[in-house]
Structures are given as C-alpha cells and as structure tokens.
Design a protein around this motif. Structure first.
Motif, short mmCIF file in Angstrom:
data_model
loop_
_atom_site.label_atom_id
_atom_site.label_comp_id
_atom_site.label_asym_id
_atom_site.label_seq_id
_atom_site.Cartn_x
_atom_site.Cartn_y
_atom_site.Cartn_z
N UNK A 1 0.83 -1.21 0.00
CA UNK A 1 0.00 0.00 0.00
C UNK A 1 0.86 1.26 0.00
N UNK A 2 1.92 1.28 0.81
CA UNK A 2 2.80 2.45 0.87
C UNK A 2 3.53 2.65 -0.45
N UNK A 3 4.01 1.56 -1.04
CA UNK A 3 4.69 1.66 -2.33
C UNK A 3 3.74 2.17 -3.40
N UNK A 4 2.54 1.63 -3.43
CA UNK A 4 1.54 2.07 -4.40
C UNK A 4 1.17 3.53 -4.22
N UNK A 5 1.08 3.96 -2.97
CA UNK A 5 0.74 5.36 -2.70
C UNK A 5 1.82 6.28 -3.25
N UNK A 6 3.07 5.89 -3.06
CA UNK A 6 4.17 6.70 -3.59
C UNK A 6 4.16 6.76 -5.11
N UNK A 7 3.92 5.61 -5.75
CA UNK A 7 3.89 5.57 -7.22
C UNK A 7 2.76 6.42 -7.77
N UNK A 8 1.58 6.30 -7.19
CA UNK A 8 0.45 7.09 -7.67
C UNK A 8 0.62 8.58 -7.37
N UNK A 9 1.38 8.91 -6.32
CA UNK A 9 1.68 10.32 -6.06
C UNK A 9 2.51 10.91 -7.19
N UNK A 10 3.50 10.13 -7.66
CA UNK A 10 4.30 10.56 -8.81
C UNK A 10 3.42 10.77 -10.03
N UNK A 11 2.54 9.80 -10.30
CA UNK A 11 1.68 9.89 -11.48
C UNK A 11 0.70 11.05 -11.38
N UNK A 12 0.20 11.34 -10.15
CA UNK A 12 -0.68 12.50 -9.98
C UNK A 12 0.05 13.79 -10.36
N UNK A 13 1.30 13.90 -9.90
CA UNK A 13 2.07 15.10 -10.20
C UNK A 13 2.42 15.24 -11.66
N UNK A 14 2.48 14.12 -12.38
CA UNK A 14 2.81 14.14 -13.80
C UNK A 14 1.58 14.24 -14.70
N UNK A 15 0.39 14.25 -14.10
CA UNK A 15 -0.85 14.23 -14.89
C UNK A 15 -0.99 15.51 -15.73
N UNK A 16 -1.47 15.31 -16.96
CA UNK A 16 -1.66 16.44 -17.88
C UNK A 16 -3.12 16.61 -18.28
N UNK A 17 -3.99 15.69 -17.86
CA UNK A 17 -5.42 15.80 -18.16
C UNK A 17 -6.21 15.50 -16.89
N UNK A 18 -7.46 15.95 -16.87
CA UNK A 18 -8.31 15.67 -15.71
C UNK A 18 -8.54 14.17 -15.55
N UNK A 19 -8.76 13.47 -16.66
CA UNK A 19 -9.00 12.04 -16.58
C UNK A 19 -7.84 11.29 -15.96
N UNK A 20 -6.63 11.64 -16.37
CA UNK A 20 -5.45 10.99 -15.81
C UNK A 20 -5.30 11.31 -14.33
N UNK A 21 -5.53 12.57 -13.96
CA UNK A 21 -5.38 12.96 -12.56
C UNK A 21 -6.41 12.26 -11.68
N UNK A 22 -7.66 12.19 -12.12
CA UNK A 22 -8.70 11.52 -11.33
C UNK A 22 -8.39 10.04 -11.19
N UNK A 23 -7.94 9.42 -12.28
CA UNK A 23 -7.60 7.99 -12.23
C UNK A 23 -6.48 7.73 -11.24
N UNK A 24 -5.47 8.60 -11.25
CA UNK A 24 -4.35 8.44 -10.32
C UNK A 24 -4.75 8.76 -8.88
N UNK A 25 -5.66 9.70 -8.70
CA UNK A 25 -6.17 9.98 -7.35
C UNK A 25 -6.96 8.79 -6.81
N UNK A 26 -7.70 8.10 -7.68
CA UNK A 26 -8.38 6.87 -7.26
C UNK A 26 -7.35 5.84 -6.81
N UNK A 27 -6.26 5.72 -7.58
CA UNK A 27 -5.19 4.81 -7.18
C UNK A 27 -4.60 5.19 -5.83
#
Length: 497
Positions: free
Chosen positions: A77-103
C-alpha cells in the motif's frame, strides 16, 4: 530487535502523509482547474475521487490482512501510494489525474488502520497508550497542515508539488518498515474473495460519498440526481449489511459490533469527529467569504490547534496508562465543547487573537479524544479482529467527517439566508436613504452596502448558532463512552495506581 519508537515514528509518518492528502488538494483546486483548462466544479473531482476510493478500501483492511499479511499489505500500500503520487504530479489531463487519485485512495485507505494495527503489535501493552498518542498527533495535525502547505506550494511552485512532496516520505517509510517490521508479519490464510460484498460496498459507499460531496451544489433533494444517489446508497447499504452478516467469509467483518465497547466507541468517535472536522471546514469558509481573510491567514487561524495537540499527545498517551481511558475521553470532549462555546461569542468585529485562542485551546482536548477512544475500541475486540476493527473505525471517521461537513455547511448557508431575512425586516430603509444622501452616496450604492452588511451579519449569526449546537452535541457525546465497559487491562475508573 528494532527500536519500537523508531518504528512508531515511521508508522506515524505514513499515517500523516495519507491524512494530509485528504486536505492538501482542497485549496489547490482553483490552480488545478486553471492549469488543466477545466471548470472549478470539475476540479472538485480531484478531491471526491480520492475520498470515495479511500472510503471504499478502508473497511476491506481486515480481509486484506487475512489474505496477504499485515506487513506485506502495508508495504504494498505504501509503495503504491508513492507511485500514484508521482503519477498525480505528472498528470496532464483531468482524466489521468482523477484515475491516479483513485489509485492513491485505494492504496491510502488501508494504511491508516494498518499503522494502528502494527503499533499495537510492536509496542508492549504498557506502552501502547504512548504509541497511540504519537499516532493521534499525526491524525489531528495533518488536516490542519494540508491547507497550510497546499496554498503556498500551489502559489509559489505549482500544484504538481502537492503530490511530489509525498515521494521522499514514501521512500523513508517503505525502507524503514521493510527492515524493521519483517518479524511482525501475521499468518495468512486463503480467504475467499467476497465478490458480492465488495460490489455492494463499492455501490453504496460510492453513491453516498458522491451525494455528500456534490449535494449542496445541487440543492440537495431538490435534485433528481441526489434523490437517485440517496436511494442507491440506502438500498445498497441494507443489502450490504444483510450480505455480510450472512456470508461465511465476509469481506468486512461486521460481527465486531457484537462487542459493546467497540460499538459505543465508534458512536462516540463518529459524532465527535463529525463536529470537529466540520468546524475545520466551516471556519475558514467564513473567514475567507465574509471576513476578508486570505486563504493563508485563515490557515494561520486554524493552525493554532495543532500546537497543543503536538504537546498533549505524548502526555495523554501516558495518562491513559494510569487511569481509566473513559475518564480521559469525557474530559477531552467536554473541553472541546467549551472551546465551541468560546467561538459562539464571535461576531463580525472579532479580531485575530479572539479567533486564534479557541483553536489554540482546542488542541488540548483533541488528543484526549483521539487516543482513548481508539484504545477503548481496539481493546474491546479479539486480537484477530483488530485489523478489521481498525479499518471500520477509520471508515466511520472518514464518513462522519463527510457527513458533518455536508450538514454543517448546509446549515450555515441556510441559516445565513434566514438571519438575513429577519434582519432585513427590522431595518428602516428610509433612515439609510437619508444617511446615504447626507454622505453623498447614491441610493443604489447605499443599498449595495446595506445588503453586504446584512449578509455578513447573517453569516456570523448562523455560524454562532452552529457552534452552540456543536457544543451541546459534544457534551452529549462525552457521555456515550461510559456505556462501553472498562477496557481490559486498564486501571479502574477511580484513578491511577
């Protein structure tokens, strides 16, 4: 053997990061919306997606632990949270950001109850109160730190950094836990996947959380969509309870409610946290919307409650080891009620320190609420039920915060309109027209100023009423915990020894 306090700091830091992410994005929504070229109401899905995913996953903690083990589940869970935090910061669209926030929410949900479970396992019984004090300190400070960090980061850097700051914390927590918690892994079993229970959980929690998040913007039950969400949530909840109570291997163990100590603690926790969290939300809204405070300065007002919370948490941790935790809880919640009464004296003329002092004093009572109620609830269940009970406890806290916020903001807005109407009825327009003429102002300009004045007073009076109700409910909540039996192994109610 690893130093338990080192492990405790790592686990508390993990919890801090997850709770922080609930609130840090709130103040950054305008920046996110502008950057992604979307409407502000679309930007709120950044918050909703995280809270829905987290609320769904928290009660599944017991099943995850049974199937994969406590430490393994926590590390993933901690590893996944860190990975999705990176992806949230790299998001360029609302869809990508929402998907990564769900993660993020899916991974973050189990972390809160797992840190509690691991603290109970790492520390000996006589030290668990102090360990829970450390954990509670992060729980009460993180919601305050979120807006304080989110605003300046978004203003001075960019909104992407509200997610990137999680990366070093996640690395420290994963590495520290991997080397220090391996000996605390729990046995696993081939727990079957309760597909029906999980599906019903997703349906009713998702519908309820979305209804609470968007209800006020759609005028609640005047909207057909809100009515539909309410019906889905109600039917889904009833079906979920029936399914889980009759399933041989339920995804969420509702049978822990047979323990009176757990049930009454959960009721006390839900009511008190709903009031506490709604005050965190409503007060800054009033300061920014009616009092002219900036987001930064409203954060400076609320932040004072974190000072004594940090100081008192280790003290309360020791206190619950020498006296009945129920007594500490009642004293703490009653103290919180008194600080609400102090707020009930606010007006539009109140200065900064009259705003700050009640928040400063509130920090004394917060650990006295969090630490004992957590210990009473988890001490009431069987050892094998602790992960599931901790999950349900955090689930109740998440939902009660959403309920409290929705109810408080709606009461505040509706009350302000009612107070405005009453004030307008007792004002003599002719007198103000004469004053406008004497001051060289047009009648239209004077009416605008008058409307602004009346509306400001309406919001202040409505807020005072909310604090009065909050104080009364907190005094009531302070008594609930006495319906729970004295926790096993705790000192008698008569005092320490």
């Amino acid at each position: 053997m690893a130093n338990p306090w080192l492990v405790g700091v790592v686990l508390a830091l993990s919890n801090f990061m997850v709770v922080l992410d609930i609130s840090i994005a709130n103040v950054s929504v305008p920046h996110i919306a502008g950057s992604l070229a979307i409407a502000p109401d679309q930007g709120t899905w950044v918050i909703t997606s995280y809270s829905v995913a987290e609320a769904i996953c928290v009660p599944l903690t017991g099943w995850l632990v049974a199937r994969f083990g406590t430490v393994r589940t926590y590390l993933v869970a901690m590893t996944g949270f860190g990975i999705f935090s990176v992806l949230c910061g790299l998001s360029t669209t609302l869809g990508m950001l929402v998907a990564c926030r769900i993660g993020q929410g899916i991974c973050g949900g189990p972390i809160m109850p797992l840190t509690q479970t691991l603290l109970m396992a790492v520390f000996p019984p006589q030290k668990r109160g102090q360990a829970m004090g450390l954990w509670a300190m992060t729980t009460v400070v993180a919601p305050i730190a979120g807006p304080l960090l989110g605003g300046p980061i978004s203003d001075n850097w960019s909104w992407h950094w509200i997610f990137f700051i999680n990366i070093p914390i996640a690395i420290i927590c994963v590495v520290g836990s991997f080397f220090n918690l391996r000996n605390h892994e729990t046995p696993t079993r081939a727990a079957p996947i309760d597909v029906g229970g999980m599906a019903l959980l997703v349906i009713w929690v998702g519908a309820l959380q979305i209804m609470l998040d968007i209800g006020r913007d759609h005028d609640w039950f005047a909207s057909d969509m809100i009515k539909a969400l309410a019906i889905v949530a109600a039917i889904g909840f009833i079906a979920f309870v029936i399914w889980e109570l009759t399933a041989d291997q339920p995804a969420v163990n509702l049978r822990v409610f047979r323990h009176r100590g757990f049930s009454m603690s959960l009721l006390s926790l839900s009511l008190t946290y709903a009031i506490f969290f709604s005050a965190i939300v409503v007060t800054p809204q009033w300061l920014q919307g009616a009092m002219g405070y900036t987001a930064t300065w409203s954060g400076y007002v609320v932040a004072w409650q974190g000072l004594f919370a940090v100081v008192m948490s280790p003290i309360v941790g020791k206190l619950v080891g020498i006296t009945d935790p129920r007594r500490v809880y009642s004293l703490g919640v009653s103290w919180m009620a008194m600080t609400m009464l102090l707020r009930a004296n606010w007006s539009t003329d109140v200065d900064y320190w009259h705003l700050a002092v009640p928040h400063l004093l509130l920090g004394i009572g917060m650990p006295m609420f969090f630490v004992p109620v957590t210990m009473i609830a988890l001490a009431a269940v069987d050892p094998a039920e602790v992960p599931g009970a901790a999950g349900l406890q955090n689930f109740a806290r998440t939902l009660s915060g959403a309920f409290g916020t929705s109810i408080a903001t709606t009461m505040w807005q509706n009350g302000a309109e009612q107070q405005r109407a009453e004030l307008a009825n007792i004002i003599n327009p002719a007198m103000f027209e004469q004053q406008a003429a004497a001051a060289g102002l047009s009648a239209e300009r004077m009416r605008g100023l008058l409307e602004q004045l009346v509306m400001g007073q309406g919001f202040a009076l409505s807020l005072v009423h909310i604090y009065q109700v909050a104080a009364a409910l907190l005094f009531v909540s302070a008594t609930f915990v006495w319906f729970a039996p004295r926790p096993r192994g705790s000192p008698a109610a008569g005092g320490g020894h």
